[in-house]
Scaffold this active site. Sequence first.
Site, PDB file in Angstrom:
ATOM      1  N   ASP A 105      41.132  35.056  41.197  1.00 58.80           N
ATOM      2  CA  ASP A 105      42.542  35.080  41.401  1.00 58.80           C
ATOM      3  C   ASP A 105      43.283  34.909  42.409  1.00 58.80           C
ATOM      4  O   ASP A 105      42.645  34.683  43.242  1.00 58.80           O
ATOM      5  CB  ASP A 105      42.669  36.639  40.726  1.00 58.80           C
ATOM      6  CG  ASP A 105      42.177  37.749  41.580  1.00 58.80           C
ATOM      7  OD1 ASP A 105      41.681  37.267  42.577  1.00 58.80           O
ATOM      8  OD2 ASP A 105      41.748  38.920  41.315  1.00 58.80           O
TER       9      ASP A 105
ATOM     10  N   ASN B  35      41.984  51.271  39.365  1.00 56.58           N
ATOM     11  CA  ASN B  35      42.449  51.559  37.851  1.00 56.58           C
ATOM     12  C   ASN B  35      41.451  50.727  36.976  1.00 56.58           C
ATOM     13  O   ASN B  35      41.661  50.828  35.774  1.00 56.58           O
ATOM     14  CB  ASN B  35      43.720  51.129  37.742  1.00 56.58           C
ATOM     15  CG  ASN B  35      44.152  49.815  37.804  1.00 56.58           C
ATOM     16  OD1 ASN B  35      43.361  48.936  37.970  1.00 56.58           O
ATOM     17  ND2 ASN B  35      45.579  49.335  37.831  1.00 56.58           N
TER      18      ASN B  35
ATOM     19  N   HIS C 180      40.772  47.616  36.975  1.00 55.86           N
ATOM     20  CA  HIS C 180      41.024  46.019  36.802  1.00 55.86           C
ATOM     21  C   HIS C 180      40.016  45.239  37.193  1.00 55.86           C
ATOM     22  O   HIS C 180      39.214  45.487  38.328  1.00 55.86           O
ATOM     23  CB  HIS C 180      42.351  45.683  37.377  1.00 55.86           C
ATOM     24  CG  HIS C 180      42.610  45.484  38.957  1.00 55.86           C
ATOM     25  ND1 HIS C 180      43.448  46.141  39.543  1.00 55.86           N
ATOM     26  CD2 HIS C 180      41.729  44.866  39.947  1.00 55.86           C
ATOM     27  CE1 HIS C 180      43.436  45.761  40.737  1.00 55.86           C
ATOM     28  NE2 HIS C 180      42.300  45.148  40.800  1.00 55.86           N
TER      29      HIS C 180
ATOM     30  N   GLU D  75      45.083  43.875  34.663  1.00 57.74           N
ATOM     31  CA  GLU D  75      45.320  45.245  34.490  1.00 57.74           C
ATOM     32  C   GLU D  75      45.193  45.946  33.352  1.00 57.74           C
ATOM     33  O   GLU D  75      44.767  45.247  32.296  1.00 57.74           O
ATOM     34  CB  GLU D  75      46.853  45.303  35.180  1.00 57.74           C
ATOM     35  CG  GLU D  75      47.221  44.642  36.605  1.00 57.74           C
ATOM     36  CD  GLU D  75      46.989  45.801  37.621  1.00 57.74           C
ATOM     37  OE1 GLU D  75      45.786  46.251  37.343  1.00 57.74           O
ATOM     38  OE2 GLU D  75      47.720  45.685  38.536  1.00 57.74           O
TER      39      GLU D  75
HETATM   40  C1  GLP Z   1      41.817  43.192  44.368  1.00 59.04           C
HETATM   41  C2  GLP Z   1      41.440  42.115  43.323  1.00 59.04           C
HETATM   42  C3  GLP Z   1      39.987  42.230  42.556  1.00 59.04           C
HETATM   43  C4  GLP Z   1      39.030  43.275  43.396  1.00 59.04           C
HETATM   44  C5  GLP Z   1      40.224  44.355  43.721  1.00 59.04           C
HETATM   45  C6  GLP Z   1      39.169  45.536  44.305  1.00 59.04           C
HETATM   46  O1  GLP Z   1      42.930  43.716  43.449  1.00 59.04           O
HETATM   47  N1  GLP Z   1      42.186  41.242  42.734  1.00 59.04           N
HETATM   48  O2  GLP Z   1      39.444  41.214  42.384  1.00 59.04           O
HETATM   49  O3  GLP Z   1      37.904  43.729  42.477  1.00 59.04           O
HETATM   50  O4  GLP Z   1      41.322  44.261  44.533  1.00 59.04           O
HETATM   51  O5  GLP Z   1      39.234  45.444  45.789  1.00 59.04           O
HETATM   52  P1  GLP Z   1      38.264  46.495  46.832  1.00 59.04           P
HETATM   53  O6  GLP Z   1      36.879  45.864  46.667  1.00 59.04           O
HETATM   54  O7  GLP Z   1      38.900  45.891  48.121  1.00 59.04           O
HETATM   55  O8  GLP Z   1      38.319  47.661  46.485  1.00 59.04           O
END
Ligand code: GLP
Length: 246
Positions: free
Chosen positions: A72, A147, A149, A154
């Site tokens: 993404d 959440n 995702h 989402e």
């Molecule tokens: C972002 C990314 C996700 C990732 C998430 C969790 O929103 N788009 O791909 O998994 O963050 O991030 P973290 O590993 O910093 O908790």
Amino acid sequence: MMIQKFNSYEELSKAAADFVFQRIVNGLSEKNKFNLCLPTGSTPEGMYKELLKLFEEKPNLDLTNFHTVNLDEYYPMKRSNPHSYYNFMMNNFWGPLSQTHKTFLIENNAHIPNGETNNPEKEGETYEQVIVNLGGIDLAVLGVGINGHIGFNEPGSDPDSRTRMIELTDETRQANSRFYNSFPEVPTLALTMGIATIMDSREILLLIAGEGKRNVLEELIKNEVKPAIPATLLLYHKQLNIFSSI
Ligand code: GLP
């Protein structure tokens, strides 16, 4: 589904790097190519560090047919913006890898949705075509949001969804505001690989770290699919590996 628990974030990172590196080396030697889907966020940072060490130990590994495909990118987002996921990947993985392995050409081997496009719908189609042309994703490494995702899919995302633009929930923006000076600065939109795109991968490695993810882990352990928690859709995948440090 296979869940492996680790005693620390360091152990999780090492194990994830070993797992991914072994798949890459095997893929390159057995079918002369490997396509790896990659996440951003705090969770995979340790894995990238460990993975780079493993690559350094094999400086002659030919990466001509090794491609990375990111999950993404924020939208709209300039590549040069320090908050871009393009920039994250340059700093954490692509940049150092391209230094030790001259066969890994960032312009050719590293793919990420283009946050600079003025036609996000077309970008979704283009990105899907890139993945098809590469021959599909061999292994998708994923993190997860608080959440549930995956990528930026989402809660409520369609299991049939493909790469597209999506509106971020306030919960996600709040969680990611730690990288910004203030909440309003966090982008409200993103381009994300779809659920179906992720599920088409031949194998999945989901990384879970941080107490904030306990709820998601518990839902996965229940082994029930709930569209309100997108990560549970992964339970339909035949080759799902979960590595957790919580
Ligand atoms: C972002 C990314 C996700 C990732 C998430 C969790 O929103 N788009 O791909 O998994 O963050 O991030 P973290 O590993 O910093 O908790």
